[in-house]
Design a protein around this motif. Structure first.
Motif, mmCIF file in Angstrom:
data_model
loop_
_atom_site.group_PDB
_atom_site.id
_atom_site.type_symbol
_atom_site.label_atom_id
_atom_site.label_comp_id
_atom_site.label_asym_id
_atom_site.label_seq_id
_atom_site.Cartn_x
_atom_site.Cartn_y
_atom_site.Cartn_z
ATOM 1 N N ASP A 45 0.837 -1.195 0.000
ATOM 2 C CA ASP A 45 0.000 0.000 0.000
ATOM 3 C C ASP A 45 0.878 1.254 0.000
ATOM 4 O OD1 ASP A 45 -2.160 -1.682 0.104
ATOM 5 O OD2 ASP A 45 -2.570 -1.351 2.224
ATOM 6 N N ILE A 46 0.351 2.318 -0.594
ATOM 7 C CA ILE A 46 1.086 3.570 -0.721
ATOM 8 C C ILE A 46 0.278 4.686 -0.076
ATOM 9 C CG2 ILE A 46 2.069 5.243 -2.349
ATOM 10 C CD1 ILE A 46 2.145 2.929 -4.413
ATOM 11 N N ALA A 47 0.956 5.555 0.657
ATOM 12 C CA ALA A 47 0.322 6.753 1.214
ATOM 13 C C ALA A 47 1.142 7.955 0.755
ATOM 14 C CB ALA A 47 0.264 6.695 2.731
ATOM 15 N N ILE A 48 0.446 8.989 0.317
ATOM 16 C CA ILE A 48 1.097 10.223 -0.124
ATOM 17 C C ILE A 48 0.554 11.344 0.745
ATOM 18 C CG2 ILE A 48 1.437 11.812 -2.045
ATOM 19 C CD1 ILE A 48 0.897 9.287 -3.868
ATOM 20 N N LEU A 49 1.455 12.087 1.370
ATOM 21 C CA LEU A 49 1.096 13.172 2.279
ATOM 22 C C LEU A 49 1.803 14.438 1.831
ATOM 23 C CD1 LEU A 49 -0.163 14.065 5.101
ATOM 24 C CD2 LEU A 49 2.091 13.516 6.046
ATOM 25 N N ASN A 50 1.067 15.541 1.769
ATOM 26 C CA ASN A 50 1.715 16.811 1.443
ATOM 27 C C ASN A 50 1.683 17.749 2.637
ATOM 28 O OD1 ASN A 50 -0.989 17.507 1.348
ATOM 29 N ND2 ASN A 50 -0.907 18.446 -0.666
ATOM 30 N N THR A 109 -5.139 18.224 -2.623
ATOM 31 C CA THR A 109 -5.393 19.440 -1.859
ATOM 32 C C THR A 109 -4.424 19.528 -0.681
ATOM 33 O OG1 THR A 109 -7.105 18.313 -0.572
ATOM 34 C CG2 THR A 109 -7.840 19.549 -2.496
ATOM 35 N N PRO A 110 -4.184 20.725 -0.149
ATOM 36 C CA PRO A 110 -3.237 20.882 0.963
ATOM 37 C C PRO A 110 -3.611 20.021 2.173
ATOM 38 C CG PRO A 110 -3.803 23.014 0.052
ATOM 39 C CD PRO A 110 -4.705 22.012 -0.602
ATOM 40 N N ALA A 111 -2.597 19.583 2.896
ATOM 41 C CA ALA A 111 -2.764 18.790 4.121
ATOM 42 C C ALA A 111 -3.645 17.571 3.892
ATOM 43 C CB ALA A 111 -3.321 19.649 5.254
ATOM 44 N N SER A 112 -3.300 16.805 2.876
ATOM 45 C CA SER A 112 -4.096 15.631 2.524
ATOM 46 C C SER A 112 -3.254 14.376 2.480
ATOM 47 C CB SER A 112 -4.751 15.819 1.151
ATOM 48 O OG SER A 112 -5.720 16.822 1.186
ATOM 49 N N ILE A 113 -3.926 13.254 2.733
ATOM 50 C CA ILE A 113 -3.331 11.937 2.548
ATOM 51 C C ILE A 113 -4.086 11.269 1.406
ATOM 52 C CG2 ILE A 113 -2.981 9.633 3.488
ATOM 53 C CD1 ILE A 113 -2.888 10.772 6.235
ATOM 54 N N LEU A 114 -3.349 10.738 0.480
ATOM 55 C CA LEU A 114 -3.912 9.936 -0.596
ATOM 56 C C LEU A 114 -3.385 8.522 -0.391
ATOM 57 C CD1 LEU A 114 -5.531 10.025 -3.259
ATOM 58 C CD2 LEU A 114 -3.371 10.438 -4.422
ATOM 59 N N THR A 115 -4.283 7.552 -0.251
ATOM 60 C CA THR A 115 -3.887 6.171 0.003
ATOM 61 C C THR A 115 -4.248 5.314 -1.200
ATOM 62 O OG1 THR A 115 -4.361 6.520 2.348
ATOM 63 C CG2 THR A 115 -4.031 4.256 1.638
ATOM 64 N N ILE A 116 -3.282 4.538 -1.669
ATOM 65 C CA ILE A 116 -3.477 3.663 -2.820
ATOM 66 C C ILE A 116 -3.279 2.236 -2.329
ATOM 67 C CG2 ILE A 116 -2.698 3.070 -5.144
ATOM 68 C CD1 ILE A 116 -1.630 6.357 -3.726
ATOM 69 N N ARG A 117 -4.321 1.433 -2.491
ATOM 70 C CA ARG A 117 -4.277 0.043 -2.027
ATOM 71 C C ARG A 117 -4.485 -0.898 -3.213
ATOM 72 N NH1 ARG A 117 -4.412 0.367 3.476
ATOM 73 N NH2 ARG A 117 -5.403 2.190 4.365
ATOM 74 N N ASP A 118 -4.111 -2.137 -3.040
ATOM 75 C CA ASP A 118 -4.320 -3.173 -4.054
ATOM 76 C C ASP A 118 -3.760 -2.773 -5.412
ATOM 77 O OD1 ASP A 118 -5.730 -4.693 -2.115
ATOM 78 O OD2 ASP A 118 -7.544 -3.541 -2.552
ATOM 79 N N SER A 119 -2.533 -2.276 -5.426
ATOM 80 C CA SER A 119 -1.819 -1.904 -6.656
ATOM 81 C C SER A 119 -2.586 -0.915 -7.520
ATOM 82 C CB SER A 119 -1.491 -3.160 -7.465
ATOM 83 O OG SER A 119 -0.668 -4.014 -6.717
ATOM 84 N N GLY A 120 -3.346 -0.038 -6.907
ATOM 85 C CA GLY A 120 -4.013 1.030 -7.649
ATOM 86 C C GLY A 120 -5.486 0.816 -7.891
ATOM 87 N N SER A 121 -6.023 -0.343 -7.512
ATOM 88 C CA SER A 121 -7.445 -0.580 -7.762
ATOM 89 C C SER A 121 -8.332 0.134 -6.746
ATOM 90 C CB SER A 121 -7.748 -2.075 -7.770
ATOM 91 O OG SER A 121 -7.453 -2.643 -6.517
ATOM 92 N N SER A 122 -7.740 0.611 -5.641
ATOM 93 C CA SER A 122 -8.512 1.312 -4.620
ATOM 94 C C SER A 122 -7.725 2.532 -4.136
ATOM 95 C CB SER A 122 -8.784 0.361 -3.451
ATOM 96 O OG SER A 122 -9.334 1.062 -2.363
ATOM 97 N N THR A 123 -8.323 3.710 -4.253
ATOM 98 C CA THR A 123 -7.682 4.919 -3.743
ATOM 99 C C THR A 123 -8.660 5.681 -2.862
ATOM 100 O OG1 THR A 123 -8.338 6.273 -5.618
ATOM 101 C CG2 THR A 123 -6.209 5.185 -5.781
ATOM 102 N N THR A 124 -8.133 6.275 -1.812
ATOM 103 C CA THR A 124 -8.944 7.135 -0.957
ATOM 104 C C THR A 124 -8.150 8.396 -0.642
ATOM 105 O OG1 THR A 124 -8.141 6.015 1.028
ATOM 106 C CG2 THR A 124 -10.246 5.263 0.151
ATOM 107 N N GLY A 125 -8.847 9.501 -0.603
ATOM 108 C CA GLY A 125 -8.236 10.770 -0.236
ATOM 109 C C GLY A 125 -8.860 11.285 1.046
ATOM 110 N N ASP A 126 -8.053 11.883 1.875
ATOM 111 C CA ASP A 126 -8.536 12.399 3.146
ATOM 112 C C ASP A 126 -7.874 13.736 3.429
ATOM 113 O OD1 ASP A 126 -9.759 12.641 5.608
ATOM 114 O OD2 ASP A 126 -8.496 11.167 6.610
ATOM 115 N N LYS A 127 -8.673 14.806 3.410
ATOM 116 C CA LYS A 127 -8.159 16.127 3.749
ATOM 117 C C LYS A 127 -8.108 16.223 5.269
ATOM 118 C CE LYS A 127 -8.677 20.953 2.747
ATOM 119 N NZ LYS A 127 -7.952 21.461 1.630
#
Length: 179
Positions: free
Chosen positions: A86-91, A154-172
Protein backbone atom coordinates in the motif's frame (compact mmCIF):
# COMPACT_ATOMS: atom_id res chain seq x y z
CA UNK A 1 11.83 2.45 -7.08
CA UNK A 2 11.27 0.00 -9.91
CA UNK A 3 9.01 -2.95 -9.11
CA UNK A 4 6.48 -4.87 -11.23
CA UNK A 5 3.47 -3.14 -9.62
CA UNK A 6 5.08 0.21 -8.71
CA UNK A 7 7.39 2.66 -10.34
CA UNK A 8 8.57 5.83 -8.62
CA UNK A 9 10.90 8.16 -10.51
CA UNK A 10 12.39 11.57 -9.91
CA UNK A 11 13.50 14.18 -12.40
CA UNK A 12 15.13 17.38 -11.13
CA UNK A 13 18.44 19.13 -10.68
CA UNK A 14 20.96 17.66 -8.19
CA UNK A 15 20.56 20.41 -5.55
CA UNK A 16 16.80 19.88 -5.32
CA UNK A 17 15.53 18.27 -2.13
CA UNK A 18 14.99 14.54 -2.36
CA UNK A 19 15.63 12.24 0.59
CA UNK A 20 15.17 8.56 1.32
CA UNK A 21 14.16 7.86 4.93
CA UNK A 22 13.31 4.19 4.40
CA UNK A 23 13.48 1.62 7.17
CA UNK A 24 12.81 -2.12 7.51
CA UNK A 25 9.03 -1.73 7.25
CA UNK A 26 8.47 1.32 5.01
CA UNK A 27 9.92 3.01 1.98
CA UNK A 28 9.75 6.72 2.90
CA UNK A 29 10.62 9.19 0.12
CA UNK A 30 10.58 12.93 0.67
CA UNK A 31 10.50 15.49 -2.10
CA UNK A 32 11.07 19.12 -1.22
CA UNK A 33 12.38 20.58 2.01
CA UNK A 34 11.57 20.27 5.69
CA UNK A 35 13.22 23.03 7.73
CA UNK A 36 14.44 23.36 11.31
CA UNK A 37 14.95 19.70 12.12
CA UNK A 38 18.11 17.60 11.96
CA UNK A 39 18.23 14.68 9.51
CA UNK A 40 18.38 12.19 12.41
CA UNK A 41 15.37 13.73 14.17
CA UNK A 42 13.43 13.86 10.88
CA UNK A 43 14.20 10.20 10.19
CA UNK A 44 12.91 9.33 13.69
CA UNK A 45 9.74 11.43 13.20
CA UNK A 46 9.02 9.84 9.84
CA UNK A 47 9.54 6.33 11.23
CA UNK A 48 6.78 7.07 13.77
CA UNK A 49 4.56 8.84 11.21
CA UNK A 50 4.71 6.17 8.48
CA UNK A 51 2.43 3.53 10.09
CA UNK A 52 -0.06 6.22 11.13
CA UNK A 53 -0.72 7.08 7.49
CA UNK A 54 -2.18 3.64 6.82
CA UNK A 55 -4.65 3.51 9.72
CA UNK A 56 -8.07 3.14 8.08
CA UNK A 57 -9.93 4.09 11.28
CA UNK A 58 -8.20 7.44 11.52
CA UNK A 59 -7.30 7.14 15.20
CA UNK A 60 -3.98 8.81 14.39
CA UNK A 61 -5.55 11.71 12.53
CA UNK A 62 -4.90 14.23 15.33
CA UNK A 63 -1.27 13.11 15.63
CA UNK A 64 -0.74 13.52 11.87
CA UNK A 65 -2.33 16.99 11.90
CA UNK A 66 -0.18 17.92 14.91
CA UNK A 67 2.96 16.80 13.06
CA UNK A 68 1.93 18.76 9.95
CA UNK A 69 1.15 21.91 11.94
CA UNK A 70 4.58 21.97 13.58
CA UNK A 71 6.52 20.98 10.45
CA UNK A 72 7.86 23.87 8.39
CA UNK A 73 8.53 23.28 4.72
CA UNK A 74 7.24 22.49 1.31
CA UNK A 75 7.24 18.75 0.86
CA UNK A 76 5.59 15.65 -0.43
CA UNK A 77 6.03 12.29 1.31
CA UNK A 78 5.55 9.00 -0.50
CA UNK A 79 5.35 6.09 1.94
CA UNK A 80 5.11 2.46 0.84
CA UNK A 81 4.25 -0.29 3.30
CA UNK A 82 6.69 -3.08 2.38
CA UNK A 83 4.41 -5.79 3.82
CA UNK A 84 1.22 -4.88 1.93
CA UNK A 85 2.45 -2.75 -0.95
CA UNK A 86 0.00 0.00 0.00
CA UNK A 87 1.09 3.57 -0.72
CA UNK A 88 0.32 6.75 1.21
CA UNK A 89 1.10 10.22 -0.12
CA UNK A 90 1.10 13.17 2.28
CA UNK A 91 1.72 16.81 1.44
CA UNK A 92 2.49 19.82 3.61
CA UNK A 93 -0.09 21.97 5.39
CA UNK A 94 -0.29 24.52 2.56
CA UNK A 95 0.14 22.12 -0.35
CA UNK A 96 3.00 24.17 -1.76
CA UNK A 97 4.17 21.46 -4.19
CA UNK A 98 1.55 20.62 -6.82
CA UNK A 99 0.74 16.92 -7.16
CA UNK A 100 -1.65 15.49 -9.75
CA UNK A 101 -3.20 12.03 -9.82
CA UNK A 102 -5.60 9.88 -11.78
CA UNK A 103 -7.08 6.46 -11.07
CA UNK A 104 -8.97 4.79 -13.89
CA UNK A 105 -9.44 1.12 -14.66
CA UNK A 106 -7.38 -0.02 -11.68
CA UNK A 107 -4.37 2.03 -12.77
CA UNK A 108 -3.04 4.83 -10.59
CA UNK A 109 -0.82 7.48 -12.16
CA UNK A 110 0.58 10.49 -10.32
CA UNK A 111 3.17 13.17 -10.86
CA UNK A 112 4.21 16.66 -9.90
CA UNK A 113 3.87 17.43 -13.62
CA UNK A 114 0.29 17.43 -14.90
CA UNK A 115 1.53 16.81 -18.47
CA UNK A 116 2.92 13.43 -17.41
CA UNK A 117 -0.44 12.39 -15.97
CA UNK A 118 -2.35 13.61 -19.05
CA UNK A 119 -0.17 11.45 -21.29
CA UNK A 120 -0.78 8.40 -19.08
CA UNK A 121 -4.47 8.96 -18.24
CA UNK A 122 -6.88 7.27 -20.66
CA UNK A 123 -9.66 9.85 -20.24
CA UNK A 124 -8.83 13.42 -21.22
CA UNK A 125 -12.38 14.78 -21.06
CA UNK A 126 -12.54 18.46 -20.18
CA UNK A 127 -13.83 19.47 -16.74
CA UNK A 128 -16.09 22.33 -17.78
CA UNK A 129 -16.50 23.63 -14.22
CA UNK A 130 -12.73 23.86 -13.81
CA UNK A 131 -12.48 25.68 -17.12
CA UNK A 132 -15.11 28.23 -16.03
CA UNK A 133 -13.33 28.65 -12.67
CA UNK A 134 -10.05 29.30 -14.45
CA UNK A 135 -11.53 31.77 -16.90
CA UNK A 136 -13.19 33.65 -14.04
CA UNK A 137 -10.56 33.40 -11.29
CA UNK A 138 -7.38 32.37 -13.19
CA UNK A 139 -7.27 29.34 -10.88
CA UNK A 140 -9.09 25.99 -10.57
CA UNK A 141 -10.65 25.57 -7.13
CA UNK A 142 -10.24 22.66 -4.71
CA UNK A 143 -8.84 19.54 -6.40
CA UNK A 144 -9.97 20.37 -9.94
CA UNK A 145 -7.82 20.42 -13.06
CA UNK A 146 -8.83 20.96 -16.68
CA UNK A 147 -9.40 17.20 -16.97
CA UNK A 148 -12.25 15.27 -15.33
CA UNK A 149 -10.11 12.22 -14.57
CA UNK A 150 -7.13 14.15 -13.13
CA UNK A 151 -7.24 15.69 -9.66
CA UNK A 152 -4.82 17.85 -7.70
CA UNK A 153 -3.92 16.82 -4.16
CA UNK A 154 -5.39 19.44 -1.86
CA UNK A 155 -3.24 20.88 0.96
CA UNK A 156 -2.76 18.79 4.12
CA UNK A 157 -4.10 15.63 2.52
CA UNK A 158 -3.33 11.94 2.55
CA UNK A 159 -3.91 9.94 -0.60
CA UNK A 160 -3.89 6.17 0.00
CA UNK A 161 -3.48 3.66 -2.82
CA UNK A 162 -4.28 0.04 -2.03
CA UNK A 163 -4.32 -3.17 -4.05
CA UNK A 164 -1.82 -1.90 -6.66
CA UNK A 165 -4.01 1.03 -7.65
CA UNK A 166 -7.44 -0.58 -7.76
CA UNK A 167 -8.51 1.31 -4.62
CA UNK A 168 -7.68 4.92 -3.74
CA UNK A 169 -8.94 7.14 -0.96
CA UNK A 170 -8.24 10.77 -0.24
CA UNK A 171 -8.54 12.40 3.15
CA UNK A 172 -8.16 16.13 3.75
CA UNK A 173 -6.72 16.42 7.24
CA UNK A 174 -6.88 20.14 7.90
CA UNK A 175 -8.63 23.19 6.56
CA UNK A 176 -8.04 26.72 7.73
CA UNK A 177 -11.03 28.61 9.07
CA UNK A 178 -10.82 31.94 7.27
CA UNK A 179 -14.23 33.26 8.30
Amino acid sequence: LDEPQRWVAWSAYPEYGLADHSNDSYVVLQEGQIYGVSPAALREDLAKLAPMLFDPRGVYRAAIVDWLSRTDGEFLLIVIDKATGDIAILNDLLGKLPFYHSCRGGRFVASREVNFVTRMAPDRSCDRTALIQFLTLRYCLDDRTFYQSIKRLTPASILTIRDSGSSTTGDKLHEYNLS
